[in-house]
Design a protein around this motif. Structure first.
Motif, PDB file in Angstrom:
ATOM      1  N   TRP A  75       0.836  -1.211   0.000  1.00 38.67           N
ATOM      2  CA  TRP A  75       0.000   0.000   0.000  1.00 38.67           C
ATOM      3  C   TRP A  75       0.862   1.248   0.000  1.00 38.67           C
ATOM      4  N   LYS A  76       1.982   1.234   0.712  1.00 41.31           N
ATOM      5  CA  LYS A  76       2.887   2.389   0.730  1.00 41.31           C
ATOM      6  C   LYS A  76       3.436   2.674  -0.671  1.00 41.31           C
ATOM      7  N   GLU A  77       3.695   1.627  -1.445  1.00 44.88           N
ATOM      8  CA  GLU A  77       4.136   1.820  -2.824  1.00 44.88           C
ATOM      9  C   GLU A  77       3.058   2.533  -3.638  1.00 44.88           C
ATOM     10  N   TYR A  78       1.819   2.127  -3.416  1.00 42.93           N
ATOM     11  CA  TYR A  78       0.705   2.772  -4.122  1.00 42.93           C
ATOM     12  C   TYR A  78       0.584   4.237  -3.700  1.00 42.93           C
ATOM     13  N   VAL A  79       0.706   4.509  -2.404  1.00 46.17           N
ATOM     14  CA  VAL A  79       0.618   5.884  -1.900  1.00 46.17           C
ATOM     15  C   VAL A  79       1.707   6.747  -2.521  1.00 46.17           C
ATOM     16  N   ALA A  80       2.928   6.219  -2.580  1.00 48.54           N
ATOM     17  CA  ALA A  80       4.050   6.986  -3.143  1.00 48.54           C
ATOM     18  C   ALA A  80       3.775   7.408  -4.582  1.00 48.54           C
ATOM     19  N   ASP A  81       3.073   6.579  -5.330  1.00 53.22           N
ATOM     20  CA  ASP A  81       2.780   6.870  -6.739  1.00 53.22           C
ATOM     21  C   ASP A  81       1.610   7.832  -6.916  1.00 53.22           C
ATOM     22  N   HIS A  82       0.775   8.014  -5.887  1.00 51.12           N
ATOM     23  CA  HIS A  82      -0.468   8.759  -6.066  1.00 51.12           C
ATOM     24  C   HIS A  82      -0.617   9.978  -5.161  1.00 51.12           C
ATOM     25  N   LEU A  83       0.435  10.344  -4.460  1.00 51.58           N
ATOM     26  CA  LEU A  83       0.393  11.580  -3.672  1.00 51.58           C
ATOM     27  C   LEU A  83       0.329  12.786  -4.606  1.00 51.58           C
ATOM     28  N   GLU A  84      -0.465  13.772  -4.236  1.00 57.22           N
ATOM     29  CA  GLU A  84      -0.638  14.967  -5.056  1.00 57.22           C
ATOM     30  C   GLU A  84       0.181  16.124  -4.496  1.00 57.22           C
ATOM     31  N   ARG A  85       0.633  16.995  -5.387  1.00 56.08           N
ATOM     32  CA  ARG A  85       1.529  18.089  -4.985  1.00 56.08           C
ATOM     33  C   ARG A  85       0.915  18.988  -3.922  1.00 56.08           C
ATOM     34  N   ASP A  86      -0.372  19.249  -4.019  1.00 52.85           N
ATOM     35  CA  ASP A  86      -1.007  20.165  -3.085  1.00 52.85           C
ATOM     36  C   ASP A  86      -0.954  19.664  -1.648  1.00 52.85           C
ATOM     37  N   ASN A  87      -0.704  18.368  -1.480  1.00 52.57           N
ATOM     38  CA  ASN A  87      -0.676  17.780  -0.140  1.00 52.57           C
ATOM     39  C   ASN A  87       0.744  17.574   0.379  1.00 52.57           C
ATOM     40  N   LEU A  88       1.730  18.062  -0.363  1.00 56.53           N
ATOM     41  CA  LEU A  88       3.131  17.827  -0.003  1.00 56.53           C
ATOM     42  C   LEU A  88       3.837  19.123   0.367  1.00 56.53           C
ATOM     43  N   GLU A  89       4.869  18.987   1.184  1.00 59.16           N
ATOM     44  CA  GLU A  89       5.656  20.133   1.625  1.00 59.16           C
ATOM     45  C   GLU A  89       7.076  20.013   1.067  1.00 59.16           C
ATOM     46  N   VAL A  90       7.560  21.089   0.463  1.00 57.54           N
ATOM     47  CA  VAL A  90       8.873  21.075  -0.177  1.00 57.54           C
ATOM     48  C   VAL A  90       9.978  21.170   0.877  1.00 57.54           C
ATOM     49  N   CYS A  91      11.009  20.342   0.688  1.00 57.96           N
ATOM     50  CA  CYS A  91      12.193  20.365   1.554  1.00 57.96           C
ATOM     51  C   CYS A  91      13.323  21.059   0.784  1.00 57.96           C
ATOM     52  N   PHE A  92      13.912  22.111   1.396  1.00 61.15           N
ATOM     53  CA  PHE A  92      14.965  22.886   0.732  1.00 61.15           C
ATOM     54  C   PHE A  92      16.348  22.586   1.314  1.00 61.15           C
ATOM     55  N   ASP A  93      16.497  21.460   2.003  1.00 63.21           N
ATOM     56  CA  ASP A  93      17.775  21.161   2.656  1.00 63.21           C
ATOM     57  C   ASP A  93      18.830  20.735   1.630  1.00 63.21           C
ATOM     58  N   ASP A  94      19.285  19.511   1.721  1.00 66.21           N
ATOM     59  CA  ASP A  94      20.361  19.051   0.830  1.00 66.21           C
ATOM     60  C   ASP A  94      19.895  18.961  -0.622  1.00 66.21           C
ATOM     61  N   GLU A  95      18.710  18.440  -0.808  1.00 65.74           N
ATOM     62  CA  GLU A  95      18.167  18.286  -2.159  1.00 65.74           C
ATOM     63  C   GLU A  95      16.799  18.939  -2.230  1.00 65.74           C
ATOM     64  N   TYR A  96      16.499  19.381  -3.416  1.00 65.43           N
ATOM     65  CA  TYR A  96      15.189  19.999  -3.653  1.00 65.43           C
ATOM     66  C   TYR A  96      14.173  18.873  -3.848  1.00 65.43           C
ATOM     67  N   SER A  97      13.415  18.560  -2.788  1.00 65.70           N
ATOM     68  CA  SER A  97      12.511  17.404  -2.823  1.00 65.70           C
ATOM     69  C   SER A  97      11.321  17.652  -1.898  1.00 65.70           C
ATOM     70  N   TYR A  98      10.431  16.665  -1.819  1.00 56.77           N
ATOM     71  CA  TYR A  98       9.296  16.741  -0.898  1.00 56.77           C
ATOM     72  C   TYR A  98       9.617  15.972   0.385  1.00 56.77           C
ATOM     73  N   TYR A  99       9.103  16.492   1.495  1.00 55.46           N
ATOM     74  CA  TYR A  99       9.242  15.770   2.751  1.00 55.46           C
ATOM     75  C   TYR A  99       8.438  14.459   2.682  1.00 55.46           C
ATOM     76  N   PRO A 100       8.897  13.403   3.348  1.00 52.76           N
ATOM     77  CA  PRO A 100       8.109  12.170   3.445  1.00 52.76           C
ATOM     78  C   PRO A 100       6.792  12.442   4.187  1.00 52.76           C
ATOM     79  N   VAL A 101       5.775  11.648   3.884  1.00 55.90           N
ATOM     80  CA  VAL A 101       4.492  11.775   4.572  1.00 55.90           C
ATOM     81  C   VAL A 101       4.343  10.617   5.550  1.00 55.90           C
ATOM     82  N   GLU A 102       3.665  10.866   6.640  1.00 56.36           N
ATOM     83  CA  GLU A 102       3.471   9.842   7.669  1.00 56.36           C
ATOM     84  C   GLU A 102       2.272   8.958   7.323  1.00 56.36           C
TER      85      GLU A 102
END
Length: 247
Positions: free
Chosen positions: A117-144
């Protein structure tokens, strides 16, 4: 001989032939038949007892039977067909092929289902629900995400026992899933109850996780539960990457 004598002789003859005994016997036979019809009819004790005994033998046998021998040729045929179908029907056949595994899994744990199920979630998360991480790499924070087991006591009168696997994503609730499990009597392992009726048309609408769940149901794959009230916490790394913006 007058009429009165005729009537008396007729009555005497019938009595000697055993008409009373015959009538009593027929009445008793009808009464006994009615009793057994009620006992064997819907809701009757005999019908209920026979049903329970037959279920206790047939259901475990059917659940543990290996059906893979019936689908070896089907898997080969589907693989060939998939190379020649149009894109409109490709997903239907792809999902159908996934439901027809050649090798039956010995067992699957709750953790295995959670990871799928976590694999499915990773593929279907939408941008509006994610927070950008500006640390080492320009990426999204993991979701709980969380997974827990719950008792289902709605049908506590049944010979079957029921549980639910509840998987939740706090960042995007439309990805939450509740998976129903059941087992007969005091059997050790559980089985997936599925996601409802599946038709030819609905195969096109199933997502990857629903197809996985359905394949477990079709193969009667045992689900291992080590902790009756298990709770798991985890994180999912989104497959999406933040969009670059130029100011």
């Amino acid at each position: 001989m007058n009429l009165e004598q005729v009537i008396q002789e007729t009555i005497e003859k019938k009595l000697q032939e055993g008409i009373i005994e015959k009538a009593i016997g027929e009445s008793i036979e009808k009464a006994v038949n009615a009793v057994f019809e009620n006992m064997c009819g819907y809701g009757g004790e005999i019908r209920k007892t026979i049903k329970e005994k037959v279920e206790s033998v047939m259901i475990p046998y059917l659940e543990n039977h290996d059906y893979s021998e019936y689908i070896l040729k089907l898997d080969t045929v589907l693989s060939d067909v998939l190379t020649r179908v149009t894109s409109d029907n490709r997903k239907i056949l792809t999902n159908f092929a996934t439901l027809m595994p050649v090798a039956k899994l010995e067992n699957v744990s709750v953790e295995d289902i959670f990871e799928k199920w976590k694999e499915y979630v990773a593929d279907h998360l939408e941008r509006d629900n994610l927070e950008v991480c500006f640390d080492d790499e320009y990426s999204y924070y993991p979701v709980e995400v969380t997974c827990r087991l719950e008792d289902d006591t709605i049908r506590n009168w049944s010979s079957f026992k029921y549980k639910k696997i509840v998987m939740e994503c706090e960042a995007q609730k439309d990805l939450n899933v509740t998976l129903e499990l059941s087992r007969f009597g005091n059997k050790e392992n559980w089985n997936v109850r599925g996601i409802g009726e599946v038709t030819y048309q609905s195969l096109r609408l199933l997502n990857s996780f629903e197809v996985f769940v359905l394949s477990l149901q079709q193969a009667y794959t045992p689900i291992e539960i080590e902790d009756e009230y298990q709770e798991i916490e985890g994180e999912v790394d989104p497959k999406l990457e933040p969009e670059c913006t130029v100011e």
